[in-house]
Design a protein around this motif. Structure first.
Motif, mmCIF file in Angstrom:
data_model
loop_
_atom_site.group_PDB
_atom_site.id
_atom_site.type_symbol
_atom_site.label_atom_id
_atom_site.label_comp_id
_atom_site.label_asym_id
_atom_site.label_seq_id
_atom_site.Cartn_x
_atom_site.Cartn_y
_atom_site.Cartn_z
ATOM 1 N N ASN A 49 25.246 41.488 42.487
ATOM 2 C CA ASN A 49 25.728 42.685 42.103
ATOM 3 C C ASN A 49 26.605 43.743 43.206
ATOM 4 N N ILE A 50 26.201 43.883 44.223
ATOM 5 C CA ILE A 50 26.668 44.529 45.412
ATOM 6 C C ILE A 50 27.856 43.852 45.842
ATOM 7 N N PHE A 51 27.554 42.592 46.153
ATOM 8 C CA PHE A 51 28.506 41.633 46.664
ATOM 9 C C PHE A 51 29.849 41.680 45.928
ATOM 10 N N THR A 52 29.541 41.464 44.322
ATOM 11 C CA THR A 52 30.734 41.587 43.228
ATOM 12 C C THR A 52 31.301 42.888 43.362
ATOM 13 N N GLY A 53 30.686 43.846 43.278
ATOM 14 C CA GLY A 53 31.293 45.098 43.436
ATOM 15 C C GLY A 53 32.180 45.248 44.717
ATOM 16 N N PHE A 54 31.785 44.955 45.766
ATOM 17 C CA PHE A 54 32.494 45.280 47.095
ATOM 18 C C PHE A 54 33.977 44.608 47.100
ATOM 19 N N GLY A 55 33.613 43.164 46.448
ATOM 20 C CA GLY A 55 34.742 42.327 46.194
ATOM 21 C C GLY A 55 35.980 42.847 45.272
ATOM 22 N N ILE A 56 35.150 43.485 44.301
ATOM 23 C CA ILE A 56 36.229 44.067 43.171
ATOM 24 C C ILE A 56 37.036 45.249 43.899
ATOM 25 N N LEU A 57 36.336 46.039 44.711
ATOM 26 C CA LEU A 57 37.013 47.172 45.405
ATOM 27 C C LEU A 57 38.069 46.768 46.393
ATOM 28 N N ILE A 58 37.685 45.771 47.149
ATOM 29 C CA ILE A 58 38.540 44.980 48.010
ATOM 30 C C ILE A 58 39.740 44.486 47.317
ATOM 31 N N TYR A 59 39.613 43.848 46.181
ATOM 32 C CA TYR A 59 40.681 43.178 45.354
ATOM 33 C C TYR A 59 41.703 44.429 44.819
ATOM 34 N N PHE A 60 41.068 45.514 44.260
ATOM 35 C CA PHE A 60 41.858 46.738 43.750
ATOM 36 C C PHE A 60 42.791 47.312 45.111
ATOM 37 N N ALA A 61 42.088 47.379 46.280
ATOM 38 C CA ALA A 61 42.683 48.052 47.352
ATOM 39 C C ALA A 61 43.789 47.428 47.827
ATOM 40 N N ILE A 62 43.841 45.905 47.732
ATOM 41 C CA ILE A 62 44.867 45.158 48.272
ATOM 42 C C ILE A 62 46.013 45.091 47.214
ATOM 43 N N ALA A 63 45.688 45.168 45.951
ATOM 44 C CA ALA A 63 46.614 45.139 45.020
ATOM 45 C C ALA A 63 47.232 46.424 44.824
ATOM 46 N N LEU A 64 46.730 47.486 45.237
ATOM 47 C CA LEU A 64 47.378 48.702 45.230
ATOM 48 C C LEU A 64 48.185 48.554 46.358
#
Length: 70
Positions: A49-64
Motif C-alpha cells: 500500500n505504501i509503495f503503491t501510494g508513493f508510486g502514484i505520487l511520483i507519477y502525478f508529480a512527473i505528469a504535472l
C-alpha cells in the motif's frame, strides 16, 4: 531522463495494481507463510500500500511537470 522514469513508474504501478490479490484470496498470505521474504501478510500488504501510494505520487508529480513544461 525524466520521461524514462515516468515510463518505469507507470509500468510498475500497472504491474502492482494488476497483481494485487483480493482480500478473500489467500494468495499473499500463503506466499508470506511459505517464504519469509515479505514477513507477515499484514506487513506485506502495508508495504504494498505504501509503495503503491508513493508510486502514484511520483507519477502525478512527473505528469504535472510535463504539463507545466509544455
Amino acid at each position: 531522463m525524466l520521461q524514462l522514469v515516468w515510463v518505469i513508474v507507470s509500468i510498475l504501478l500497472i504491474i502492482i495494481i494488476f497483481l494485487r490479490t483480493p482480500q478473500e484470496n489467500v494468495g499473499l498470505s500463503s506466499f508470506a507463510t511459505k517464504s519469509d521474504i515479505l514477513g507477515s501478510p499484514s506487513s506485506a500488504e502495508r508495504f504494498l500500500n505504501i509503495f503503491t501510494g508513493f508510486g502514484i505520487l511520483i507519477y502525478f508529480a512527473i505528469a504535472l511537470q510535463f504539463n507545466l513544461s509544455s
